[in-house]
Design a protein around this motif. Structure first.
Motif, PDB file in Angstrom:
ATOM      1  N   SER A  56       1.003  -1.118  -0.013  1.00 46.58           N
ATOM      2  CA  SER A  56      -0.121   0.042   0.070  1.00 46.58           C
ATOM      3  C   SER A  56       0.844   1.324  -0.269  1.00 46.58           C
ATOM      4  CB  SER A  56      -0.860   0.169   1.339  1.00 46.58           C
ATOM      5  OG  SER A  56      -1.377  -1.017   1.521  1.00 46.58           O
ATOM      6  N   GLY A  57       1.982   1.281   0.701  1.00 48.81           N
ATOM      7  CA  GLY A  57       2.840   2.484   0.905  1.00 48.81           C
ATOM      8  C   GLY A  57       2.011   3.795   1.536  1.00 48.81           C
ATOM      9  N   GLY A  58       2.725   4.883   1.569  1.00 49.18           N
ATOM     10  CA  GLY A  58       2.167   5.900   2.306  1.00 49.18           C
ATOM     11  C   GLY A  58       3.158   6.430   3.615  1.00 49.18           C
ATOM     12  N   LEU A  59       3.940   5.487   3.984  1.00 46.98           N
ATOM     13  CA  LEU A  59       4.805   6.054   4.979  1.00 46.98           C
ATOM     14  C   LEU A  59       6.067   6.397   4.707  1.00 46.98           C
ATOM     15  CD1 LEU A  59       3.880   3.206   7.707  1.00 46.98           C
ATOM     16  CD2 LEU A  59       3.180   5.399   7.866  1.00 46.98           C
ATOM     17  N   THR A  60       6.482   5.944   3.755  1.00 44.22           N
ATOM     18  CA  THR A  60       8.220   6.492   3.269  1.00 44.22           C
ATOM     19  C   THR A  60       7.855   6.680   1.892  1.00 44.22           C
ATOM     20  OG1 THR A  60       8.424   4.045   3.546  1.00 44.22           O
ATOM     21  CG2 THR A  60       9.809   5.540   4.893  1.00 44.22           C
ATOM     22  N   SER A  61       8.585   7.721   1.248  1.00 45.87           N
ATOM     23  CA  SER A  61       8.662   7.655  -0.146  1.00 45.87           C
ATOM     24  C   SER A  61       9.792   6.867  -0.881  1.00 45.87           C
ATOM     25  CB  SER A  61       8.968   9.025  -0.700  1.00 45.87           C
ATOM     26  OG  SER A  61      10.512   9.329  -0.009  1.00 45.87           O
ATOM     27  N   TYR A  62       9.721   6.514  -2.020  1.00 45.51           N
ATOM     28  CA  TYR A  62      10.642   5.557  -2.856  1.00 45.51           C
ATOM     29  C   TYR A  62      11.963   6.111  -2.317  1.00 45.51           C
ATOM     30  CZ  TYR A  62      13.180   3.217  -6.195  1.00 45.51           C
ATOM     31  OH  TYR A  62      14.303   2.385  -6.783  1.00 45.51           O
ATOM     32  N   GLN A  63      12.299   7.281  -2.619  1.00 46.29           N
ATOM     33  CA  GLN A  63      13.617   7.930  -2.093  1.00 46.29           C
ATOM     34  C   GLN A  63      14.045   7.663  -0.695  1.00 46.29           C
ATOM     35  OE1 GLN A  63      13.287  12.042  -2.853  1.00 46.29           O
ATOM     36  NE2 GLN A  63      15.357  12.325  -2.383  1.00 46.29           N
ATOM     37  N   ASP A  64      13.215   7.894   0.296  1.00 46.56           N
ATOM     38  CA  ASP A  64      13.398   7.435   1.846  1.00 46.56           C
ATOM     39  C   ASP A  64      13.757   5.950   1.884  1.00 46.56           C
ATOM     40  OD1 ASP A  64      12.533   9.867   2.457  1.00 46.56           O
ATOM     41  OD2 ASP A  64      10.647   9.577   3.205  1.00 46.56           O
ATOM     42  N   GLN A  65      12.991   5.118   1.079  1.00 45.03           N
ATOM     43  CA  GLN A  65      13.301   3.535   1.264  1.00 45.03           C
ATOM     44  C   GLN A  65      14.541   3.203   0.802  1.00 45.03           C
ATOM     45  OE1 GLN A  65      10.105   1.951  -0.989  1.00 45.03           O
ATOM     46  NE2 GLN A  65       8.568   2.540   0.404  1.00 45.03           N
ATOM     47  N   VAL A  66      15.174   3.716  -0.248  1.00 45.98           N
ATOM     48  CA  VAL A  66      16.529   3.435  -0.882  1.00 45.98           C
ATOM     49  C   VAL A  66      17.419   4.233   0.202  1.00 45.98           C
ATOM     50  CG1 VAL A  66      18.127   4.184  -2.644  1.00 45.98           C
ATOM     51  CG2 VAL A  66      15.718   3.880  -3.262  1.00 45.98           C
ATOM     52  N   ARG A  67      17.387   5.242   0.891  1.00 46.90           N
ATOM     53  CA  ARG A  67      18.506   5.776   1.815  1.00 46.90           C
ATOM     54  C   ARG A  67      18.314   4.965   2.902  1.00 46.90           C
ATOM     55  NH1 ARG A  67      17.073   8.972   5.920  1.00 46.90           N
ATOM     56  NH2 ARG A  67      15.080   9.395   5.197  1.00 46.90           N
TER      57      ARG A  67
END
Ligand code: FMN
Ligand code: ADP
Length: 270
Positions: A56-67
């Motif tokens: 579902s997503g919503g808590l972290t952006s893709y960019q945050d996930q990568v970091r």
């Protein structure tokens, strides 16, 4: 960390892998516990790979996930936009959460199922954290994420009313991928380039000024400068009060002054 976007079949890796499968939205304490467990199987010749199951997503952006995944020691991140079969993986071992274990099915690869991390006796899940964010319960959210909830966006122009009220507020744009934080005023921090400032955050529909859309805005205490078009990250530390429909701008301004006094008192600032 190498990032691989998987649209169809998963590409073969040239190194043996410990494969972690999960949606990983939020990178919360449960996810961190899974990655800690996975790392105990990693040696010089084996890499740590995360296969992201679509969620579902919503808590972290893709960019945050990568970091965050990179900070947590992941060597390869497979961002999969469709569900996949574990038969496609060539892993030495699979590491999954209890809830993900049902999805894995029969496989010849050894599987380690990591028990759910708990907060106040209940499993920590991304869904539970999303519900708490939409309820404005930021301290509980922080306990389960292991860090404050954070939104990264780009500063957009608004009605330019804030500065006339004595409270200029940067408006966060490009934040559609996050869940809506409960309409309210929060104490937080904002990161601009490499600097951090304390800030009052207003999330909501701004009924006092007949606002028509949901916005996240931040008034940075003791700051002045032009921030338009900058990327900034706002961290939510504490809920101060709910959003109110005030009878006029002068009442709103008095309340914003009171909000700032209250925030300074909490922080021990004068
Ligand atoms: C500390 C703080 C508290 C706020 N509280 C409310 C509120 O309770 N109700 C409301 O309608 N708007 C509230 N706002 C939002 C203001 O209405 C908004 O910042 C103002 O309209 C300026 O908008 P602009 O940035 O588009 O110029 C608050 C803003 C701040 C900074
Ligand atoms: N202390 C501050 N906090 C937030 N923004 C500030 C501050 N000082 C100056 N600014 C600048 O002013 C803008 C906000 O002013 P405001 O009048 O509310 O305009 P807008 O409606 O376009 O957001 C921010 O985008 C930023 O560039």
């Amino acid at each position: 960390m190498e990032t691989i976007h998987v649209k169809e079949r998963i590409p073969q890796s040239n190194r043996p892998q410990i494969a972690v499968i999960g949606a990983f939205d939020g990178l919360h304490l449960g996810h961190q516990h899974i990655l800690d467990t996975a790392r105990t199987f990693v040696t010089d010749h084996i890499e740590l790979a995360v296969y992201q199951w679509p969620g579902s997503g919503g808590l972290t952006s893709y960019q945050d996930q990568v970091r965050l995944l990179s900070e947590f020691g992941v060597d390869r991140f497979y961002h999969c936009i469709k569900p996949f079969s574990v038969d496609e993986l060539q892993a030495e071992r699979l590491i999954v959460s209890e809830s993900m274990a049902d999805q894995v099915g029969d496989t010849d690869i050894p599987v380690t199922v990591v028990p759910d991390a708990k907060h106040q006796g209940e499993p920590i899940t991304s869904e539970r954290i999303r519900t708490l964010v939409t309820a404005g319960k930021m301290e509980a959210v922080q306990s389960m994420l292991g860090r404050p909830f954070e939104i990264t966006g780009v500063v957009e122009k608004g009605e330019q009313l804030g500065r006339q009220l004595g409270f200029p507020t940067l408006n966060l744009g490009q934040i559609e991928e996050y869940v809506e934080v409960k309409p309210a005023v929060y104490l937080g921090t904002v990161q601009v380039d490499t600097d951090y400032y304390y800030t009052l955050i207003s999330a909501g529909y701004r009924p006092t000024v007949n606002g028509d859309s949901y916005k996240v805005e931040a008034y940075i205490m003791g700051f002045s400068g032009n921030l338009y078009d900058k990327q900034v990250s706002v961290k939510f530390l504490r809920h101060l009060r709910d959003e109110t429909d005030f009878q006029g701008l002068d009442v709103l301004v008095e309340q914003m002054k009171q909000d700032e006094r209250y925030a300074r008192e909490i922080l021990g600032l004068t």
